[in-house]
Design a protein around this motif. Structure first.
Motif, short mmCIF file in Angstrom:
data_model
loop_
_atom_site.label_atom_id
_atom_site.label_comp_id
_atom_site.label_asym_id
_atom_site.label_seq_id
_atom_site.Cartn_x
_atom_site.Cartn_y
_atom_site.Cartn_z
N TYR A 1 0.81 -1.08 0.04
CA TYR A 1 -0.10 0.17 0.15
C TYR A 1 0.75 1.22 -0.03
CZ TYR A 1 -3.75 -3.47 1.18
OH TYR A 1 -4.51 -4.27 1.25
N ASP A 2 0.24 2.27 -0.61
CA ASP A 2 1.08 3.55 -0.88
C ASP A 2 1.00 4.30 0.56
OD1 ASP A 2 2.15 5.92 -1.57
OD2 ASP A 2 0.76 6.30 -3.32
N MET A 3 1.95 3.83 1.33
CA MET A 3 2.10 4.57 2.93
C MET A 3 2.57 6.10 2.80
SD MET A 3 1.03 2.21 4.74
CE MET A 3 1.56 2.29 6.54
N HIS B 1 2.05 8.05 0.29
CA HIS B 1 1.10 9.13 0.10
C HIS B 1 -0.08 9.28 1.11
CE1 HIS B 1 3.77 8.90 -3.48
NE2 HIS B 1 3.47 10.26 -3.37
#
Lengths: 464, 464
Positions: B193-195, B197
């Motif tokens: 997951y795009d932690m 952002h």
């Protein structure tokens, strides 16, 4: 909360039919739903073909109530197995949700359903003088929903960024069936947590993306390019550094290593004798009067750095000739290989040449033939690890999986990432812990558990 | 888990001193730590001044163990009160973490500590022929950490996007004291997951950003501009549409409405009689030989759309003259107002003119003077709602708060957002539920609870 499971496929099919009608449910699905562009295959129990967000929501509520897995699918062009029902379940294909709902030429955004083919949006935008830059290789067949779910990229990344940079907002059906509007439809917005970009790249494990608000920009009036052959890859990469270092920002900078060039040399309009020669493809877009002189400057930089041959790409036909060389590479590699794995690792741009210099070592250690090409402007390397049809007599037996892991470890040592644009899916989940440390992995699993407590949404993907 | 609270300030100060030494702890802090650029003030109990990520981690572990609130602070330039200890607690100021750790000219990224002044990074990059585009108005004083925490933007957004588009990776100390590396340092990456952002724009409520990997691009060799006066704002906005519609992509498109222009008219080199006149500022960047003819084309578009005056901006001096007009607006508004609130709403670009046409109605309904200027290229409008020093006799008593809410509701009806670049902080948290629906808010609160179960990280901010 209590989670249930229903193995009763007849009942699931019946209830899905009540939502979608008989035309919207496939109960004996085969091709293409059993495959994508990865080496994996798995036949779904059932395929659901919704046409509206409301139907998606009802399907998700059903899955939650009865307890069955839902695997979202776009066009099945993924290379990581992310859309395959590897542990069974219902594939929910967004292919019928293909409306371009809004293409707003005044406010420069598009609102499109998840099943819209990315290339069709690109063409529709161009028809209105607008540009949608993300350009995965599968552009003409892959869908916006799939591209967003994997945060797809392409050659344009060097100048224009990746899919994430164009996602303004996302409509998604969450695992409880609720439809959320995440993000905005404007170019700026910072209100609450960035749910739109959390869903981007989450590979269908947190929710089903049903429509997306995408940023459009003015269409560059023209594109020009060139291809240049260099004595070696380090020469080519020094050229890339010089081009960028002198203030040029190409819309594509692609490379082929000497092994790739060797496979497609016959497609070139000249013969390249040098076995270590590598190819660069560079394109510029913008106003004709600006880029026509600029491409000459880029050509001069190529010559200055030792280019032995230059192919012009001033016309559409010339550009097509160049890109056909690039596209032919994958076909030739497939012909050459008994078995292969397509890497999309990324290393810092400055490390591309030294990393590729290590490839022969990987080949020898693991008995593989390895081909490298890809995006020199952003470090995203397509490293195709192949088991040759005729095993190399001078090396040990091929060990493809060990080679994949060794490459991943080396890429991470160099400050890179194991996937630039394909995603983790099934193919790389065993490698994920090499890149994501336990503290972060714990939080990511926590998010998954929070959003999808019964694990119905693309279960088993991404996380090992 | 069990959460504790320690109201014992002496003990907290003592333990902080053990970590930071006496020079790193302020026990009677006043200015500037009691304020930012919002209307709020609140004196912290203690200010902690760490110099390393490890110290930040130890402070967070202490806060978690003893149970006190931590409020991360950059340079205190925020306009939403996000860095103020409005419910007490320890302010953790990142101002001493100001190293540019890496400025990689070959791989085109920077790794900087959170306390680096954004303008200093911009200058350092320019010194190496590289460009860091995000340009909030507070550029010369605000920090990278604060800019990332609020996903700051600026005039460059129209061409270059916002801070989020330059964040590759983030190092952050999470509420349990763990240091995580989120994201990548390359231009692409989709692993988990795009932690990175998720932390971007989270306003210090999920963790403390200690360093950031930022994308750099080749420095455009030149910038040129112009300012143009139009009979009305709709004329100006039609010009914006024509400029973008004909394939020009300016690096800034700013506007002043007639009221702003009225305040600063004396700074112009000509006199503008027309009371409804509005101003556009347009800049192009790129190669000199490309943008010199292009700015003439843009000027011709302005004239074609009724511009009555043109100010050239071909030289640095001319550009400074133009931007000084723009900058003077805020000062003059402050002089004019007894009390004011600075909105940064966003509406779709195509709705800017019609939205601003409604401003007189808001003025009359709420007894306010409202000034509008901002980013015409991305729809981000600085709407300054003011209570005039001399109340307008023809209207009812000023109702600032009601006006703010009415503006927010209208912006959302138009498909906009209530904050484009300032964030929610304290100032807009009561408005958040107007924009974020319950299903999404529930997930966002869930993320907060998951990351920060004892609510020690900037408690009370963002969510009502």
């Amino acid at each position: 909360m209590t989670c249930t499971t229903t193995p009763d496929l007849d009942r699931i099919a019946e209830e899905l039919t009540a939502i979608l009608g008989p035309q919207g449910v496939l109960t004996a699905p085969g091709e293409p739903y059993d495959r994508d562009s990865s080496p994996f295959t798995a036949a779904p129990d059932i395929v659901a073909l919704p046409e509206t967000t409301e139907q998606v929501s009802r399907i998700v509520r059903l899955a939650s109530r009865l307890g069955f897995a839902l695997i979202p699918r776009g066009a099945g062009t993924g290379t990581a197995g992310g859309c395959l029902p590897l542990s069974g379940g219902v594939v929910i294909s967004l292919e019928r949700m293909k409306r371009i709902i809004t293409l707003d030429t005044r406010s420069l955004y598009a609102h499109v359903e998840a099943g819209v083919i990315t290339g069709e949006l690109r063409d529709a935008a161009a028809g209105q003088g607008l540009f949608f830059p993300p350009d995965p290789a599968s552009l003409d067949t892959s869908t916006i929903g799939g591209n967003v779910a994997t945060n797809a990229g392409g050659p344009a990344c060097v100048k224009y960024g990746v899919m994430r940079d164009y996602v303004l907002g996302v409509e998604a059906v969450m695992p409880d069936g609720e439809v959320i509007q995440a993000g905005v439809r404007t170019r700026k917005g910072v209100v609450g947590y960035d749910m739109a970009h959390l869903l981007t790249g989450s590979e269908g494990t947190l929710g089903i993306i049903t429509s997306v608000y995408l940023k459009l920009i003015p269409l560059p009036p023209a594109t020009v390019g060139l291809a240049a052959v260099f004595p070696s890859l380090p020469d080519a990469m020094r050229t890339v550094a010089a081009v960028l270092g002198r203030g040029h920002l190409p819309s594509a900078i692609e490379f082929l290593d000497h092994k790739c060039l060797g496979l497609v040399g016959d497609k070139l309009p000249f013969s390249v004798e040098d076995k270590s020669a590598s190819l660069l493809i560079i394109e510029l877009d913008g106003r004709t009067e600006a880029i026509t002189p600029e491409i000459d400057m880029v050509a001069a930089i190529c010559t200055e750095h030792g280019a032995t041959h230059l192919m012009p790409g001033g016309t559409r036909k010339e550009r097509d000739t160049i890109w056909n060389v690039r596209r032919e590479v994958s076909t030739r590699i497939r012909e050459h290989a008994a078995r292969s794995f397509s890497e999309d690792v990324v290393v810092p741009i400055g490390s591309i040449a030294s990393f590729i210099a290590e490839v022969p070592d990987f080949e020898n250690r693991f008995g593989l033939d390895i081909f490298a090409f890809g995006h020199a402007g952003d470090g995203n390397i397509h490293l195709i690890l192949t088991v040759p049809r005729a095993a190399r007599p001078d090396t040990q037996a091929p060990r493809l999986e060990d080679g994949i892991e060794a490459v991943a470890r080396r890429v991470l040592e160099l400050g890179g990432t194991i996937s630039g644009e394909h995603g983790v899916g099934e193919a790389k989940k065993h490698l994920l812990p090499l890149e994501i440390a336990p503290a972060s992995l714990r939080l990511q699993r926590g998010i998954k558990q929070l959003f999808d407590p019964c694990n119905i949404m693309n279960p088993g993907k991404v996380f090992p």
